[in-house]
Design a protein around this motif. Structure first.
Motif, PDB file in Angstrom:
ATOM      1  N   LEU A   1      16.155 -21.551  31.027  1.00  0.00           N
ATOM      2  CA  LEU A   1      15.506 -20.883  32.153  1.00  0.00           C
ATOM      3  C   LEU A   1      14.121 -20.362  31.772  1.00  0.00           C
ATOM      4  CD1 LEU A   1      18.594 -19.025  33.667  1.00  0.00           C
ATOM      5  CD2 LEU A   1      17.515 -21.132  34.482  1.00  0.00           C
ATOM      6  N   LEU A   2      13.972 -19.871  30.542  1.00  0.00           N
ATOM      7  CA  LEU A   2      12.655 -19.413  30.079  1.00  0.00           C
ATOM      8  C   LEU A   2      11.681 -20.578  29.909  1.00  0.00           C
ATOM      9  CD1 LEU A   2      13.616 -16.709  27.422  1.00  0.00           C
ATOM     10  CD2 LEU A   2      12.443 -16.336  29.596  1.00  0.00           C
ATOM     11  N   THR A   3      12.189 -21.709  29.436  1.00  0.00           N
ATOM     12  CA  THR A   3      11.341 -22.873  29.162  1.00  0.00           C
ATOM     13  C   THR A   3      10.924 -23.601  30.434  1.00  0.00           C
ATOM     14  OG1 THR A   3      12.442 -23.175  27.032  1.00  0.00           O
ATOM     15  CG2 THR A   3      11.190 -25.047  27.877  1.00  0.00           C
ATOM     16  N   TYR A   4      11.882 -23.837  31.334  1.00  0.00           N
ATOM     17  CA  TYR A   4      11.632 -24.700  32.492  1.00  0.00           C
ATOM     18  C   TYR A   4      11.550 -23.968  33.826  1.00  0.00           C
ATOM     19  CZ  TYR A   4      12.918 -28.311  29.125  1.00  0.00           C
ATOM     20  OH  TYR A   4      12.982 -29.118  28.023  1.00  0.00           O
ATOM     21  N   GLY A   5      11.846 -22.662  33.860  1.00  0.00           N
ATOM     22  CA  GLY A   5      11.824 -21.930  35.128  1.00  0.00           C
ATOM     23  C   GLY A   5      13.192 -21.945  35.789  1.00  0.00           C
ATOM     24  N   ASP A   6      13.236 -21.591  37.076  1.00  0.00           N
ATOM     25  CA  ASP A   6      14.530 -21.482  37.757  1.00  0.00           C
ATOM     26  C   ASP A   6      14.696 -22.451  38.926  1.00  0.00           C
ATOM     27  OD1 ASP A   6      12.868 -20.296  39.641  1.00  0.00           O
ATOM     28  OD2 ASP A   6      14.298 -18.706  40.120  1.00  0.00           O
ATOM     29  N   ILE A   7      13.862 -23.497  38.984  1.00  0.00           N
ATOM     30  CA  ILE A   7      14.003 -24.507  40.036  1.00  0.00           C
ATOM     31  C   ILE A   7      15.088 -25.499  39.614  1.00  0.00           C
ATOM     32  CG2 ILE A   7      12.853 -26.295  41.384  1.00  0.00           C
ATOM     33  CD1 ILE A   7      11.757 -23.506  41.904  1.00  0.00           C
ATOM     34  N   CYS A   8      16.111 -25.624  40.446  1.00  0.00           N
ATOM     35  CA  CYS A   8      17.279 -26.462  40.128  1.00  0.00           C
ATOM     36  C   CYS A   8      16.906 -27.943  40.054  1.00  0.00           C
ATOM     37  CB  CYS A   8      18.353 -26.235  41.190  1.00  0.00           C
ATOM     38  SG  CYS A   8      19.854 -27.204  40.953  1.00  0.00           S
ATOM     39  N   ILE A   9      17.335 -28.609  38.987  1.00  0.00           N
ATOM     40  CA  ILE A   9      17.041 -30.043  38.827  1.00  0.00           C
ATOM     41  C   ILE A   9      17.891 -30.901  39.755  1.00  0.00           C
ATOM     42  CG2 ILE A   9      16.255 -29.815  36.462  1.00  0.00           C
ATOM     43  CD1 ILE A   9      18.943 -30.954  35.527  1.00  0.00           C
ATOM     44  N   ASN A  10      18.900 -30.310  40.386  1.00  0.00           N
ATOM     45  CA  ASN A  10      19.771 -31.074  41.280  1.00  0.00           C
ATOM     46  C   ASN A  10      19.371 -30.955  42.748  1.00  0.00           C
ATOM     47  OD1 ASN A  10      21.783 -32.158  39.361  1.00  0.00           O
ATOM     48  ND2 ASN A  10      22.116 -30.000  38.941  1.00  0.00           N
TER      49      ASN A  10
ATOM     50  N   LEU B   1      18.372 -30.460  28.469  1.00  0.00           N
ATOM     51  CA  LEU B   1      18.822 -29.437  29.408  1.00  0.00           C
ATOM     52  C   LEU B   1      17.794 -29.200  30.499  1.00  0.00           C
ATOM     53  CD1 LEU B   1      20.217 -26.852  26.844  1.00  0.00           C
ATOM     54  CD2 LEU B   1      21.561 -28.303  28.369  1.00  0.00           C
ATOM     55  N   GLY B   2      18.279 -28.803  31.645  1.00  0.00           N
ATOM     56  CA  GLY B   2      17.415 -28.417  32.751  1.00  0.00           C
ATOM     57  C   GLY B   2      18.095 -27.328  33.550  1.00  0.00           C
ATOM     58  N   PRO B   3      17.328 -26.495  34.250  1.00  0.00           N
ATOM     59  CA  PRO B   3      17.912 -25.410  35.032  1.00  0.00           C
ATOM     60  C   PRO B   3      18.704 -25.947  36.226  1.00  0.00           C
ATOM     61  CG  PRO B   3      15.544 -25.527  35.393  1.00  0.00           C
ATOM     62  CD  PRO B   3      15.875 -26.533  34.338  1.00  0.00           C
ATOM     63  N   SER B   4      19.786 -25.269  36.548  1.00  0.00           N
ATOM     64  CA  SER B   4      20.635 -25.695  37.657  1.00  0.00           C
ATOM     65  C   SER B   4      21.428 -24.510  38.186  1.00  0.00           C
ATOM     66  CB  SER B   4      21.596 -26.793  37.181  1.00  0.00           C
ATOM     67  OG  SER B   4      22.432 -27.213  38.229  1.00  0.00           O
ATOM     68  N   HIS B   5      21.762 -24.565  39.482  1.00  0.00           N
ATOM     69  CA  HIS B   5      22.730 -23.618  40.025  1.00  0.00           C
ATOM     70  C   HIS B   5      24.104 -24.030  39.505  1.00  0.00           C
ATOM     71  CE1 HIS B   5      19.560 -23.643  43.233  1.00  0.00           C
ATOM     72  NE2 HIS B   5      19.655 -22.351  42.970  1.00  0.00           N
ATOM     73  N   ARG B   6      24.988 -23.079  39.287  1.00  0.00           N
ATOM     74  CA  ARG B   6      26.337 -23.424  38.813  1.00  0.00           C
ATOM     75  C   ARG B   6      27.023 -24.393  39.771  1.00  0.00           C
ATOM     76  NH1 ARG B   6      26.428 -17.957  37.194  1.00  0.00           N
ATOM     77  NH2 ARG B   6      26.376 -17.840  34.931  1.00  0.00           N
ATOM     78  N   ARG B   7      26.891 -24.127  41.058  1.00  0.00           N
ATOM     79  CA  ARG B   7      27.537 -24.986  42.056  1.00  0.00           C
ATOM     80  C   ARG B   7      26.987 -26.416  41.993  1.00  0.00           C
ATOM     81  NH1 ARG B   7      28.586 -22.796  47.793  1.00  0.00           N
ATOM     82  NH2 ARG B   7      30.712 -23.465  47.581  1.00  0.00           N
ATOM     83  N   CYS B   8      25.670 -26.557  41.862  1.00  0.00           N
ATOM     84  CA  CYS B   8      25.066 -27.892  41.761  1.00  0.00           C
ATOM     85  C   CYS B   8      25.505 -28.585  40.474  1.00  0.00           C
ATOM     86  CB  CYS B   8      23.544 -27.785  41.789  1.00  0.00           C
ATOM     87  SG  CYS B   8      22.859 -27.172  43.338  1.00  0.00           S
ATOM     88  N   ASN B   9      25.570 -27.818  39.384  1.00  0.00           N
ATOM     89  CA  ASN B   9      25.962 -28.350  38.086  1.00  0.00           C
ATOM     90  C   ASN B   9      27.391 -28.903  38.152  1.00  0.00           C
ATOM     91  OD1 ASN B   9      26.327 -28.837  35.351  1.00  0.00           O
ATOM     92  ND2 ASN B   9      25.576 -26.861  34.701  1.00  0.00           N
ATOM     93  N   TYR B  10      28.301 -28.112  38.701  1.00  0.00           N
ATOM     94  CA  TYR B  10      29.698 -28.543  38.779  1.00  0.00           C
ATOM     95  C   TYR B  10      29.868 -29.725  39.726  1.00  0.00           C
ATOM     96  CZ  TYR B  10      30.905 -24.244  36.332  1.00  0.00           C
ATOM     97  OH  TYR B  10      30.993 -23.239  35.406  1.00  0.00           O
ATOM     98  N   SER B  11      29.127 -29.737  40.836  1.00  0.00           N
ATOM     99  CA  SER B  11      29.298 -30.829  41.799  1.00  0.00           C
ATOM    100  C   SER B  11      28.711 -32.142  41.284  1.00  0.00           C
ATOM    101  CB  SER B  11      28.677 -30.464  43.144  1.00  0.00           C
ATOM    102  OG  SER B  11      27.289 -30.355  43.041  1.00  0.00           O
ATOM    103  N   ARG B  12      27.691 -32.058  40.418  1.00  0.00           N
ATOM    104  CA  ARG B  12      27.106 -33.288  39.856  1.00  0.00           C
ATOM    105  C   ARG B  12      28.055 -33.955  38.871  1.00  0.00           C
ATOM    106  NH1 ARG B  12      22.801 -33.454  35.329  1.00  0.00           N
ATOM    107  NH2 ARG B  12      22.971 -35.635  34.850  1.00  0.00           N
TER     108      ARG B  12
ATOM    109  N   LEU C   1      15.876 -26.202  44.655  1.00  0.00           N
ATOM    110  CA  LEU C   1      15.706 -24.836  45.144  1.00  0.00           C
ATOM    111  C   LEU C   1      15.656 -23.852  43.982  1.00  0.00           C
ATOM    112  CD1 LEU C   1      18.213 -24.941  48.140  1.00  0.00           C
ATOM    113  CD2 LEU C   1      15.720 -25.119  48.222  1.00  0.00           C
ATOM    114  N   PRO C   2      14.975 -22.705  44.154  1.00  0.00           N
ATOM    115  CA  PRO C   2      14.915 -21.704  43.097  1.00  0.00           C
ATOM    116  C   PRO C   2      16.232 -20.945  42.951  1.00  0.00           C
ATOM    117  CG  PRO C   2      13.752 -20.924  45.036  1.00  0.00           C
ATOM    118  CD  PRO C   2      14.183 -22.338  45.317  1.00  0.00           C
ATOM    119  N   GLY C   3      16.347 -20.194  41.867  1.00  0.00           N
ATOM    120  CA  GLY C   3      17.508 -19.340  41.659  1.00  0.00           C
ATOM    121  C   GLY C   3      18.552 -19.913  40.713  1.00  0.00           C
ATOM    122  N   SER C   4      18.164 -20.845  39.868  1.00  0.00           N
ATOM    123  CA  SER C   4      19.121 -21.439  38.922  1.00  0.00           C
ATOM    124  C   SER C   4      19.703 -20.374  38.013  1.00  0.00           C
ATOM    125  CB  SER C   4      18.440 -22.507  38.075  1.00  0.00           C
ATOM    126  OG  SER C   4      18.059 -23.585  38.882  1.00  0.00           O
ATOM    127  N   ASN C   5      20.979 -20.537  37.679  1.00  0.00           N
ATOM    128  CA  ASN C   5      21.663 -19.570  36.823  1.00  0.00           C
ATOM    129  C   ASN C   5      22.497 -20.254  35.747  1.00  0.00           C
ATOM    130  OD1 ASN C   5      23.558 -20.593  38.541  1.00  0.00           O
ATOM    131  ND2 ASN C   5      24.179 -18.636  39.397  1.00  0.00           N
TER     132      ASN C   5
END
Length: 100
Positions: free
Chosen positions: A32-41, A68-79, A44-48
């Motif tokens: 998150l520090l390296t790439y920001g919080d925009i979800c790769i999936n 690695l890339g930032p992602s929302h947990r929900r997007c990560n699990y659904s991918r 949208l912002p707010g990756s956690n």
């Protein structure tokens, strides 16, 4: 532009690693520090969480910031272990049908 590493494969000569615990939490913070919080999936912002560009089940490196890339947990699990799809492709909502 969506930020993430280029993806890297794990070294097959090394023992397999699992993702979890304090080490995984540190890599999520680093991602998150390296790439920001925009979800790769979804774009949208707010990756956690951190998602693996090359999935671990397909030989992707577990603890490598380039995989690695930032992602929302929900997007990560659904991918799951599907390949990354291009983000930003407009999706028609279908609401135009009701405006006629």
């Amino acid at each position: 532009m969506i930020q993430h590493g280029p993806g890297t494969y794990a070294d097959p000569s090394l023992p397999a690693e699992s993702w979890g615990g304090r080490k995984a939490q540190q890599y999520v913070e680093l991602t998150l520090l390296t790439y920001g919080d925009i979800c790769i999936n979804c774009g949208l912002p707010g990756s956690n969480s951190a998602d693996h560009v090359i999935p671990r089940s397909k030989g992707g490196a577990v603890y490598d910031i380039d995989n690695l890339g930032p992602s929302h947990r929900r997007c990560n699990y659904s991918r799951q272990d599907k390949p990354l799809r291009p983000v930003g492709i407009p999706v028609e909502s279908g609401l135009a049908f009701f405006k006629t």
